[in-house]
Design a protein around this motif. Structure first.
Motif, PDB file in Angstrom:
ATOM      1  N   GLU A 101       0.700  -1.392   0.057  1.00  0.00           N
ATOM      2  CA  GLU A 101      -0.117  -0.054  -0.148  1.00  0.00           C
ATOM      3  C   GLU A 101       0.769   1.477   0.095  1.00  0.00           C
ATOM      4  O   GLU A 101       1.989   1.214   0.558  1.00  0.00           O
ATOM      5  N   GLY A 102       0.571   2.302  -0.816  1.00  0.00           N
ATOM      6  CA  GLY A 102       1.304   3.570  -0.900  1.00  0.00           C
ATOM      7  C   GLY A 102       2.135   3.706  -2.280  1.00  0.00           C
ATOM      8  O   GLY A 102       2.129   4.765  -2.666  1.00  0.00           O
ATOM      9  N   GLU A 105       0.299   5.511  -5.178  1.00  0.00           N
ATOM     10  CA  GLU A 105       0.264   6.883  -5.176  1.00  0.00           C
ATOM     11  C   GLU A 105       1.439   7.441  -5.743  1.00  0.00           C
ATOM     12  O   GLU A 105       1.859   8.615  -6.309  1.00  0.00           O
ATOM     13  N   LEU A 108       1.672   7.371  -9.336  1.00  0.00           N
ATOM     14  CA  LEU A 108       0.793   8.342 -10.052  1.00  0.00           C
ATOM     15  C   LEU A 108       1.432   9.685 -10.048  1.00  0.00           C
ATOM     16  O   LEU A 108       1.159  10.429 -10.774  1.00  0.00           O
ATOM     17  N   ARG A 109       2.309   9.907  -8.817  1.00  0.00           N
ATOM     18  CA  ARG A 109       2.972  11.138  -8.724  1.00  0.00           C
ATOM     19  C   ARG A 109       3.937  11.516 -10.224  1.00  0.00           C
ATOM     20  O   ARG A 109       4.032  12.629 -10.297  1.00  0.00           O
ATOM     21  N   ASP A 133      -4.615   1.474  -4.626  1.00  0.00           N
ATOM     22  CA  ASP A 133      -4.048   2.723  -4.773  1.00  0.00           C
ATOM     23  C   ASP A 133      -4.439   3.467  -5.827  1.00  0.00           C
ATOM     24  O   ASP A 133      -4.707   4.809  -5.797  1.00  0.00           O
ATOM     25  N   VAL A 134      -3.922   2.999  -7.026  1.00  0.00           N
ATOM     26  CA  VAL A 134      -4.158   3.422  -8.135  1.00  0.00           C
ATOM     27  C   VAL A 134      -5.496   4.108  -8.650  1.00  0.00           C
ATOM     28  O   VAL A 134      -5.788   5.218  -8.738  1.00  0.00           O
ATOM     29  N   GLY A 137      -6.380   6.943  -6.382  1.00  0.00           N
ATOM     30  CA  GLY A 137      -5.632   8.026  -6.696  1.00  0.00           C
ATOM     31  C   GLY A 137      -6.256   8.802  -7.989  1.00  0.00           C
ATOM     32  O   GLY A 137      -6.241   9.968  -8.113  1.00  0.00           O
ATOM     33  N   ARG A 140      -9.429  10.637  -7.040  1.00  0.00           N
ATOM     34  CA  ARG A 140      -9.008  12.049  -6.287  1.00  0.00           C
ATOM     35  C   ARG A 140      -8.799  12.936  -7.447  1.00  0.00           C
ATOM     36  O   ARG A 140      -8.919  14.076  -7.288  1.00  0.00           O
ATOM     37  N   ARG A 141      -8.051  12.497  -8.432  1.00  0.00           N
ATOM     38  CA  ARG A 141      -7.700  13.472  -9.619  1.00  0.00           C
ATOM     39  C   ARG A 141      -8.701  13.702 -10.451  1.00  0.00           C
ATOM     40  O   ARG A 141      -8.569  14.318 -11.407  1.00  0.00           O
TER      41      ARG A 141
END
Length: 260
Positions: A101-102, A105, A108-109, A133-134, A137, A140-141
């Protein structure tokens, strides 16, 4: 027993998958194709992500013969490289990494996304940390998220992410690749578990049904795609030009993803 029976059983299983895709998933595929065509028509992108063998669906979408720009593969070699099964870059490491996990992101950054883009996430299980996560993310975008999973199997599995969510619970649209729980389909006498996975067959059918529907919609809009084709179909000179033109278009489309 016919010595070829296990192979026939596998082909029967493939036919059942294709029949289920045809009978149950075409409405969902059509909806995803409409979203993808809209994004591509607006000079946006359809981002593609998958771990492990699910990355094969990403490769099936673009680039290859019969495919066209507008799709952006995101492939992490640390989770998709199967050449060395053990040792450095081995399969144990890849399977461990995809559960972390993590990391999604962090991946994606690296990119610049736009709200009119679409994110497609491929995962047979739909519960590993990175794919969740993907998907989170991407949401959220502001992007629409399309999940391609083995739906029956995915709903049987517990969440593997601290959010308590699985991929199909995050996505705006879920497409079932119609693979059976556990993926493998053939019971072989003397072997303790089934052999012969089917998710690749389902994913390939889903991807190419979607691809041809996107092409049809782009053509209807007066924006026919630059489809890669070989010399046998177009002649050597036209085929070579088409590859160069399509790759140039891909470069122009994805430069914004890298901040260009």
């Amino acid at each position: 027993m016919n010595p070829l029976q296990p192979a026939f059983d596998y082909l029967d299983g493939c036919e059942r998958i294709l029949a289920r895709v045809r009978q149950t998933q075409m409405g969902r595929i059509a909806q995803a194709a409409a979203w993808c065509a809209e994004a591509i028509a607006r000079r946006g992108l359809v981002h593609l992500f998958g771990n492990g063998h699910s990355r094969m669906a990403v490769e099936e979408m673009w680039p290859r013969y019969g495919s066209f720009p507008g799709f952006h593969p995101i492939v992490e070699l640390s989770m998709t490289h199967h050449t060395q099964v053990v040792g450095a870059n081995g399969q144990r490491q890849a399977m461990w990494i995809e559960r972390q996990e993590g990391l999604g992101e962090v991946i994606l950054r690296n990119f610049v996304f736009r709200e009119h883009d679409v994110m497609m996430v491929f995962s047979t299980s739909g519960n590993n940390g990175v794919v969740v996560d993907v998907a989170l993310g991407a949401k959220r975008r502001g992007m629409r998220v399309v999940a391609v999973i083995a739906e029956e199997y995915a709903r049987l599995l517990p969440p593997g992410h601290s959010s308590g969510q699985r991929l199909h619970e995050i996505a705006d649209l879920v497409i079932d690749n119609c693979a059976v729980p556990g993926d493998a389909m053939v019971e072989v006498p003397g072997v303790d578990v089934p052999v012969g996975p089917g998710s690749t067959i389902g994913n390939t059918a889903v991807v190419n049904c979607l691809k041809v529907l996107v092409a049809a919609e782009l053509a209807r809009r007066g924006q026919p795609p630059l489809v890669l084709a070989g010399a046998w179909k177009m002649g050597p000179e036209a085929s070579a030009r088409r590859f160069e033109d399509a790759y140039d278009e891909h470069r122009d489309r994805v430069k914004v993803v890298y901040g260009g």
